[in-house]
Write a protein that holds these residues in place. Structure first.
Motif, mmCIF file in Angstrom:
data_model
loop_
_atom_site.group_PDB
_atom_site.id
_atom_site.type_symbol
_atom_site.label_atom_id
_atom_site.label_comp_id
_atom_site.label_asym_id
_atom_site.label_seq_id
_atom_site.Cartn_x
_atom_site.Cartn_y
_atom_site.Cartn_z
ATOM 1 N N ALA A 159 0.678 -1.197 0.065
ATOM 2 C CA ALA A 159 0.023 -0.187 -0.023
ATOM 3 C C ALA A 159 0.875 1.410 -0.073
ATOM 4 N N MET A 160 1.762 1.329 0.954
ATOM 5 C CA MET A 160 2.460 2.361 0.967
ATOM 6 C C MET A 160 3.545 2.828 0.076
ATOM 7 N N THR A 161 4.379 1.554 -0.261
ATOM 8 C CA THR A 161 5.383 1.828 -1.089
ATOM 9 C C THR A 161 5.186 1.386 -2.675
ATOM 10 N N ARG A 162 4.626 0.129 -2.681
ATOM 11 C CA ARG A 162 4.427 -0.187 -4.285
ATOM 12 C C ARG A 162 3.271 0.747 -4.729
ATOM 13 N N LEU A 163 2.511 1.229 -4.126
ATOM 14 C CA LEU A 163 1.144 2.087 -4.743
ATOM 15 C C LEU A 163 1.648 3.502 -4.187
ATOM 16 N N GLY A 164 2.073 3.715 -3.051
ATOM 17 C CA GLY A 164 2.485 5.024 -2.571
ATOM 18 C C GLY A 164 3.527 6.241 -3.104
ATOM 19 N N ARG A 165 4.479 5.311 -3.723
ATOM 20 C CA ARG A 165 5.603 5.895 -4.318
ATOM 21 C C ARG A 165 5.284 6.460 -5.771
ATOM 22 N N SER A 224 -8.168 8.055 -13.484
ATOM 23 C CA SER A 224 -7.479 6.681 -12.790
ATOM 24 C C SER A 224 -6.906 6.715 -11.639
ATOM 25 N N ARG A 225 -6.533 7.850 -11.135
ATOM 26 C CA ARG A 225 -5.754 7.877 -9.976
ATOM 27 C C ARG A 225 -6.655 7.472 -8.830
ATOM 28 N N ILE A 226 -7.777 8.087 -9.061
ATOM 29 C CA ILE A 226 -9.059 7.733 -7.807
ATOM 30 C C ILE A 226 -9.101 6.386 -7.730
ATOM 31 N N ARG A 227 -9.003 5.443 -8.781
ATOM 32 C CA ARG A 227 -9.153 4.112 -8.490
ATOM 33 C C ARG A 227 -7.800 3.480 -8.023
ATOM 34 N N ILE A 228 -6.608 4.004 -8.153
ATOM 35 C CA ILE A 228 -5.350 3.602 -7.501
ATOM 36 C C ILE A 228 -5.437 4.034 -6.031
ATOM 37 N N GLU A 229 -6.041 5.192 -5.685
ATOM 38 C CA GLU A 229 -6.042 5.461 -4.278
ATOM 39 C C GLU A 229 -7.037 4.641 -3.671
ATOM 40 N N ALA A 230 -8.173 4.279 -4.220
ATOM 41 C CA ALA A 230 -9.103 3.398 -3.805
ATOM 42 C C ALA A 230 -8.620 2.026 -3.607
ATOM 43 N N LEU A 231 -7.626 1.370 -4.208
ATOM 44 C CA LEU A 231 -6.954 0.069 -4.071
ATOM 45 C C LEU A 231 -6.211 0.218 -3.221
ATOM 46 N N GLN A 232 -5.045 1.410 -2.755
ATOM 47 C CA GLN A 232 -4.329 1.684 -1.648
ATOM 48 C C GLN A 232 -5.303 1.666 -0.446
ATOM 49 N N GLY A 233 -6.314 2.393 -0.439
ATOM 50 C CA GLY A 233 -7.225 2.499 0.829
ATOM 51 C C GLY A 233 -7.638 0.995 1.201
ATOM 52 N N ALA A 234 -8.260 0.426 0.230
ATOM 53 C CA ALA A 234 -8.779 -1.006 0.359
ATOM 54 C C ALA A 234 -7.668 -1.958 1.087
ATOM 55 N N ILE A 235 -6.560 -1.877 0.632
ATOM 56 C CA ILE A 235 -5.375 -2.759 1.235
ATOM 57 C C ILE A 235 -5.462 -2.405 2.541
ATOM 58 N N ASN A 236 -5.232 -0.702 2.938
ATOM 59 C CA ASN A 236 -5.135 -0.542 4.327
ATOM 60 C C ASN A 236 -6.254 -1.125 5.191
ATOM 61 N N THR A 237 -7.451 -1.079 4.613
ATOM 62 C CA THR A 237 -8.599 -1.410 5.320
ATOM 63 C C THR A 237 -8.660 -2.967 5.744
ATOM 64 N N ILE A 238 -7.934 -3.741 4.812
ATOM 65 C CA ILE A 238 -7.652 -5.106 5.241
ATOM 66 C C ILE A 238 -6.625 -5.201 6.438
ATOM 67 N N ASN A 239 -5.696 -4.424 6.447
ATOM 68 C CA ASN A 239 -4.760 -4.486 7.506
ATOM 69 C C ASN A 239 -5.585 -4.153 8.680
ATOM 70 N N ASP A 240 -6.348 -3.234 8.768
ATOM 71 C CA ASP A 240 -7.122 -2.593 9.878
ATOM 72 C C ASP A 240 -8.272 -3.730 10.405
#
Length: 329
Positions: free
Chosen positions: A212-218, A291-307
């Protein structure tokens, strides 16, 4: 009274669930099998480099991708033999925020360093010039492909041999003792089963955080300044592929830790589908608002799984709410 009973029951359930885990099965089915795949595929890569480099890099591409896939599938297991002698870094020096890898490779080629022709010597060069990301530059970056050096093939071969040697060393470390340390616990490395379980849970959650934070965040950078050129393995078109592969590996580990909890598996399956639906191999979509919104949504979904894992899985494993997977405490 009912509330008190439920709290008491949950306290009893947590350690029982952790004790019921089959650590040997997790080691065999997830860790050893993953590192065996990495060793096998890396050996094939080294063999392909011996016979195919002079014929053109296209002949090496399939072996490169298969071996790189095998690394991503175990890249969340950053403990034990993979961390000894910096083996994981030697296999995967990324992110390279200062662009050291291409500079180091160019320097080796320019000077025709004797290490290029000697694996034993090459294993002592800078980590920035070793592993999959260094090999990616040589196979896919125009600066190296369009103007090859007389030593380019030799450098490709020695890097592939180094990758194979490192993968074998990690597998050997697991097979020759570390697997038993984790599976059997109650030793100087893992003083209890709880410590072994915590190590596995840490691998799961930090793997998700890295994605979430590196592969997508960078590459996401900021809205005003996206950084698509910071996407992982973009030269070989693997950026999204790494996200999906790592999510699938984490899904497998989560299933083993949760005794195949259907709700947890469904969350993973949903986010994997979300990633696959992006259809954006190098995450170039970070430049486009929609497209960025969809990538950000994916990042958020991964963080939600962790939570959700912290709420649902951690207590069942006897891991307290105050545990921080980033520091291992």
């Amino acid at each position: 009274m009912l509330k008190v009973c439920l709290v008491f029951l949950s306290v009893l359930i947590a350690p029982v669930a952790a004790q019921a885990l089959d650590l040997r099965a997790i080691v065999d089915q997830h860790i050893l099998s993953g590192y065996q795949q990495l060793a096998d595929r890396s050996a094939e890569l080294a063999k392909a480099s011996e016979s195919s480099c002079e014929a053109g890099h296209d002949a090496l591409t399939p072996a490169f991708h298969v071996a790189f896939d095998a690394w991503v599938a175990v890249s969340h297991l950053r403990f034990g033999p993979s961390e000894q002698q910096d083996r994981a870094f030697a296999l995967a020096f990324w992110p390279d925020s200062r662009g050291v890898t291409p500079k180091t490779l160019s320097g080796l080629l320019r000077s025709q360093d004797p290490a290029i022709d000697d694996l034993a010597l090459y294993q002592h060069v800078s980590i920035a010039a070793r592993g999959f990301y260094a090999l990616e530059f040589l196979l896919f970056d125009a600066a190296f492909v369009d103007k090859p050096s007389s030593k380019s093939c030799a450098l490709i071969k020695v890097i592939a041999e180094d990758i194979s040697a490192n993968a074998n060393a990690i597998l050997e470390g697991w097979n020759q003792g570390y697997a038993s340390l984790l599976a059997e616990a109650n030793n100087d490395t893992y003083r209890s089963r709880d410590e072994a379980v915590k190590q596995l849970y840490t691998s799961l959650t930090t793997g998700l955080q890295f994605t979430a934070m590196t592969r997508l965040g960078r590459p996401l950078g900021t809205f005003s300044k996206p950084r698509p050129k910071r996407a992982e393995a973009r030269r070989s078109g693997r950026s999204l592929r790494h996200v999906i592969l790592s999510l699938k590996a984490n899904q497998r580990l989560a299933a083993l830790l949760s005794d195949n909890d259907k709700a947890i598996d469904a969350r993973f399956q949903h986010v994997i589908q979300q990633a696959e639906d992006l259809n954006d191999p190098v995450l170039q979509g970070v430049n486009d608002p929609m497209s960025r919104i969809r990538i950000e949504a994916l990042q958020g979904a991964i963080n939600t799984i962790n939570d959700s894992l912290a709420l649902d899985l951690a207590p069942k494993l006897g891991i307290t709410a105050g545990f921080n997977s980033m520091d291992g405490d």
